[in-house]
Design an enzyme around this catalytic site. Structure first.
Site, mmCIF file in Angstrom:
data_model
loop_
_atom_site.group_PDB
_atom_site.id
_atom_site.type_symbol
_atom_site.label_atom_id
_atom_site.label_comp_id
_atom_site.label_asym_id
_atom_site.label_seq_id
_atom_site.Cartn_x
_atom_site.Cartn_y
_atom_site.Cartn_z
ATOM 1 C CG HIS A 1 18.726 41.028 110.461
ATOM 2 N ND1 HIS A 1 20.067 41.154 110.723
ATOM 3 C CD2 HIS A 1 18.112 41.012 111.672
ATOM 4 C CE1 HIS A 1 20.255 41.225 112.025
ATOM 5 N NE2 HIS A 1 19.079 41.134 112.631
ATOM 6 C CG ASN B 1 24.845 37.361 118.624
ATOM 7 O OD1 ASN B 1 25.612 36.433 118.808
ATOM 8 N ND2 ASN B 1 25.260 38.548 118.226
ATOM 9 C CB VAL C 1 16.414 35.645 118.188
ATOM 10 C CG1 VAL C 1 17.651 35.043 117.530
ATOM 11 C CG2 VAL C 1 15.945 34.768 119.341
ATOM 12 C CB CYS C 2 19.731 40.256 117.141
ATOM 13 S SG CYS C 2 20.446 41.363 115.947
ATOM 14 C CB ILE C 3 20.416 35.324 113.924
ATOM 15 C CG1 ILE C 3 18.982 34.819 113.771
ATOM 16 C CG2 ILE C 3 21.010 34.892 115.250
ATOM 17 C CD1 ILE C 3 18.859 33.302 113.796
#
Length: 172
Positions: free
Chosen positions: A96, A83, A90-92
């Site tokens: 978003h 992730n 950081v992709c959480i």
């Protein structure tokens, strides 16, 4: 370049709060004293996880319209995690923007809300690192996700190597 609008008031308050009452597991401060929109953070590898003993440097960049829009978070320390993009971003869910997820993976309730703080973001990232089973649904790092699926031991070894290196560099 000082903005005296509400976003910097909110950020200044959060900074004061974290300085006065540090939260276990991370430290946070400004990159430059006169810019409240750029923070540097240090996340300490959560105990009893493969990240234990690590020191992970990251940047939080806040948009002008914070807290309506989420900040971006990027690790400067090399990371290997499904992730986290190869470039450290950081992709959480919590980072978003609000609204429906075009891919249908997330419930809008998990996404950014103006009530989120630096503390809640960093605690989410710590829990991401603490999870034994990273989310492989829509991985940011496809190779890391593939390794988790096909060679968990190899994945853990690679992370432990990065953790050791991060600890050495933290005290250089």
């Amino acid at each position: 370049m000082s903005h005296t609008n509400s976003n910097t008031i909110i950020l200044r308050r959060q900074l004061a709060e974290l300085t006065k009452h540090p939260v276990e597991g991370f430290s946070a401060g400004l990159v430059e004293d006169d810019n409240l929109l750029e923070w540097e953070v240090m996340i300490i590898g959560p105990p009893d996880t493969i990240y234990e003993g690590g020191f992970f440097k990251a940047r939080l960049s806040f948009p002008e319209d914070f807290p309506l829009s989420p900040p971006k978070m990027r690790f400067i320390t090399p990371m290997w995690h499904p992730n986290i993009y190869a470039d450290g971003n950081v992709c959480i869910s919590i980072l978003h923007p609000p609204g429906e997820d075009q891919y249908g993976y997330e419930d809008s309730g998990e996404r950014w809300l103006p009530v989120h703080t630096v503390e809640s973001i960093l605690l989410s990232v710590i829990s991401l690192l603490s999870s034994d089973t990273p989310n492989l649904d829509s991985p940011a790092n496809v190779d890391a996700a593939k390794e988790v699926r096909e060679d968990l031991q190899g994945y853990r070894k690679k992370v432990r190597r990065l953790v050791r290196r991060s600890a050495e560099e933290a005290f250089d």
